[in-house]
Design a protein around this motif. Structure first.
Motif, PDB file in Angstrom:
ATOM      1  N   PHE A   4      31.776 -89.143   8.616  1.00  0.00           N
ATOM      2  CA  PHE A   4      31.778 -90.460   9.236  1.00  0.00           C
ATOM      3  C   PHE A   4      30.999 -90.441  10.544  1.00  0.00           C
ATOM      4  O   PHE A   4      30.858 -89.409  11.191  1.00  0.00           O
ATOM      5  N   SER A   5      30.486 -91.620  10.876  1.00  0.00           N
ATOM      6  CA  SER A   5      29.731 -91.802  12.101  1.00  0.00           C
ATOM      7  C   SER A   5      30.265 -93.038  12.811  1.00  0.00           C
ATOM      8  O   SER A   5      30.432 -94.088  12.200  1.00  0.00           O
ATOM      9  N   ILE A   6      30.536 -92.897  14.091  1.00  0.00           N
ATOM     10  CA  ILE A   6      30.967 -94.020  14.921  1.00  0.00           C
ATOM     11  C   ILE A   6      29.766 -94.441  15.762  1.00  0.00           C
ATOM     12  O   ILE A   6      29.177 -93.624  16.479  1.00  0.00           O
ATOM     13  N   TYR A   7      29.413 -95.724  15.674  1.00  0.00           N
ATOM     14  CA  TYR A   7      28.246 -96.260  16.378  1.00  0.00           C
ATOM     15  C   TYR A   7      28.695 -97.359  17.332  1.00  0.00           C
ATOM     16  O   TYR A   7      29.468 -98.235  16.958  1.00  0.00           O
ATOM     17  N   ASP A   8      28.210 -97.298  18.577  1.00  0.00           N
ATOM     18  CA  ASP A   8      28.506 -98.314  19.578  1.00  0.00           C
ATOM     19  C   ASP A   8      27.299 -99.238  19.686  1.00  0.00           C
ATOM     20  O   ASP A   8      26.227 -98.821  20.141  1.00  0.00           O
ATOM     21  N   GLU A  13      23.062 -90.471   6.313  1.00  0.00           N
ATOM     22  CA  GLU A  13      23.572 -91.559   5.478  1.00  0.00           C
ATOM     23  C   GLU A  13      24.746 -92.261   6.159  1.00  0.00           C
ATOM     24  O   GLU A  13      24.847 -93.490   6.120  1.00  0.00           O
ATOM     25  N   ALA A  14      25.611 -91.502   6.801  1.00  0.00           N
ATOM     26  CA  ALA A  14      26.747 -92.092   7.521  1.00  0.00           C
ATOM     27  C   ALA A  14      26.259 -92.961   8.681  1.00  0.00           C
ATOM     28  O   ALA A  14      26.786 -94.056   8.910  1.00  0.00           O
ATOM     29  N   VAL A  15      25.245 -92.494   9.400  1.00  0.00           N
ATOM     30  CA  VAL A  15      24.699 -93.259  10.519  1.00  0.00           C
ATOM     31  C   VAL A  15      24.062 -94.553  10.019  1.00  0.00           C
ATOM     32  O   VAL A  15      24.303 -95.631  10.582  1.00  0.00           O
ATOM     33  N   ILE A  67      25.292 -93.289  19.074  1.00  0.00           N
ATOM     34  CA  ILE A  67      26.310 -92.674  18.237  1.00  0.00           C
ATOM     35  C   ILE A  67      27.377 -92.095  19.167  1.00  0.00           C
ATOM     36  O   ILE A  67      27.062 -91.328  20.071  1.00  0.00           O
ATOM     37  N   ILE A  68      28.629 -92.454  18.927  1.00  0.00           N
ATOM     38  CA  ILE A  68      29.743 -91.941  19.726  1.00  0.00           C
ATOM     39  C   ILE A  68      30.233 -90.614  19.144  1.00  0.00           C
ATOM     40  O   ILE A  68      30.576 -89.703  19.869  1.00  0.00           O
ATOM     41  N   ASN A  69      30.261 -90.551  17.806  1.00  0.00           N
ATOM     42  CA  ASN A  69      30.777 -89.351  17.154  1.00  0.00           C
ATOM     43  C   ASN A  69      30.259 -89.283  15.725  1.00  0.00           C
ATOM     44  O   ASN A  69      30.118 -90.306  15.058  1.00  0.00           O
TER      45      ASN A  69
END
Length: 152
Positions: free
Chosen positions: A15-19, A141-143, A25-27
């Motif tokens: 998983f990717s966390i995007y702000d 792909e997650a991003v 990318i946060i994480n």
């Protein structure tokens, strides 16, 4: 606003966390799915972890990259995990979410479908993400799924 993009394989969930406010990318992380669990226990494990991540990062929109419908062989475990993630999204406080294969992700990102595979392989640079070439294909792909969630 924070978004999450998820890419599933039978043994882990990337998983990717995007702000969207910071354009950053946060994480990016993987949830390893324990082999010792039975399939129903694996699904419960993934669901609980996804719901925890949504709460921890205060995610508002989400996306999950699904298996290609034209794939030569469908991995049933992957499909089941993708399904339980969709159910977790529906059970959460998300404002919106989407799910789909490469063509859906391309549309959500306003990118030509033919450009997605070179982006995932790292043959092209994704301008809005720093250090794109340092990511693995699953992470890319997650991003892309997370950035597409902005338009969900």
């Amino acid at each position: 606003m924070r978004t999450i993009g998820i890419r599933v394989s039978p043994s882990e969930v990337t998983f990717s966390i995007y702000d969207t406010n910071e354009n950053a990318i946060i994480n990016i992380e993987e949830i390893a799915i324990p082999n010792a669990l039975s399939m129903p226990e694996k699904l419960k494990y993934v669901r609980c972890n996804i719901l925890d991540i949504l709460r921890e990062y205060d995610v508002e929109k989400a996306g999950v990259r699904l298996s290609e419908p034209s794939a030569r062989s469908i991995n049933i475990d992957r499909v089941q995990i993708e399904g339980v993630i969709q159910e977790a999204f529906a059970s959460s406080a998300l404002n919106n979410y989407y799910y789909g294969a490469i063509s859906t992700i391309a549309a959500k990102n306003n990118i030509e479908r033919g450009r997605i595979k070179p982006l995932v392989r790292g043959q092209e640079n994704y301008e809005i993400i720093e250090n794109w070439h340092e990511l693995t294909e699953k992470e890319r792909e997650a991003v892309l799924t997370a950035t597409g969630a902005m338009n969900a």
